[in-house]
Design a protein around this motif. Structure first.
Motif, PDB file in Angstrom:
ATOM      1  N   GLY A  50     -49.759  51.186  -7.427  1.00 13.89           N
ATOM      2  CA  GLY A  50     -48.309  52.855  -7.310  1.00 13.89           C
ATOM      3  C   GLY A  50     -47.477  52.294  -6.204  1.00 13.89           C
ATOM      4  O   GLY A  50     -45.973  52.751  -6.394  1.00 13.89           O
ATOM      5  N   VAL A  51     -47.556  52.995  -5.382  1.00 18.56           N
ATOM      6  CA  VAL A  51     -46.948  52.573  -3.987  1.00 18.56           C
ATOM      7  C   VAL A  51     -46.110  51.742  -4.421  1.00 18.56           C
ATOM      8  O   VAL A  51     -44.435  51.445  -3.347  1.00 18.56           O
ATOM      9  CB  VAL A  51     -47.552  52.820  -2.727  1.00 18.56           C
ATOM     10  N   LEU A  52     -45.900  50.196  -4.543  1.00 22.35           N
ATOM     11  CA  LEU A  52     -45.540  49.037  -4.623  1.00 22.35           C
ATOM     12  C   LEU A  52     -44.686  49.539  -5.695  1.00 22.35           C
ATOM     13  O   LEU A  52     -43.356  49.138  -5.366  1.00 22.35           O
ATOM     14  CB  LEU A  52     -46.389  48.084  -4.992  1.00 22.35           C
ATOM     15  N   ASN A  53     -44.557  50.048  -6.875  1.00 24.40           N
ATOM     16  CA  ASN A  53     -44.014  50.505  -7.782  1.00 24.40           C
ATOM     17  C   ASN A  53     -43.434  50.680  -7.212  1.00 24.40           C
ATOM     18  O   ASN A  53     -42.029  51.044  -8.191  1.00 24.40           O
ATOM     19  CB  ASN A  53     -45.084  51.020  -9.222  1.00 24.40           C
ATOM     20  N   LEU A  54     -43.101  52.024  -7.210  1.00 20.61           N
ATOM     21  CA  LEU A  54     -42.126  53.638  -6.596  1.00 20.61           C
ATOM     22  C   LEU A  54     -41.136  52.777  -5.917  1.00 20.61           C
ATOM     23  O   LEU A  54     -39.969  53.011  -5.348  1.00 20.61           O
ATOM     24  CB  LEU A  54     -43.156  54.002  -5.699  1.00 20.61           C
TER      25      LEU A  54
END
Length: 56
Positions: A50-54
């Protein structure tokens, strides 16, 4: 969700955080130690994705 002005990447990131919360709930509801470890690993996995996608 996409009609509200959110991009597909944001929707995927939100869904990954929902899965992380679900994995944490499974950690608390599971009695076996091995399943707790598996769900903790999955929760960390979903948060990282999730953090990588944001941000990337």
């Amino acid at each position: 969700m996409l009609g509200a002005g959110l991009s597909a990447v944001t929707v995927v990131a939100i869904l990954e955080f929902v899965l992380a919360v679900y994995s944490v709930a499974l950690v608390f509801s599971t009695d076996k130690k091995t399943l707790k470890i598996v769900h903790i690993v999955l929760a960390v996995f979903w948060v990282v994705l999730g953090v990588l996608n944001l941000f990337f």
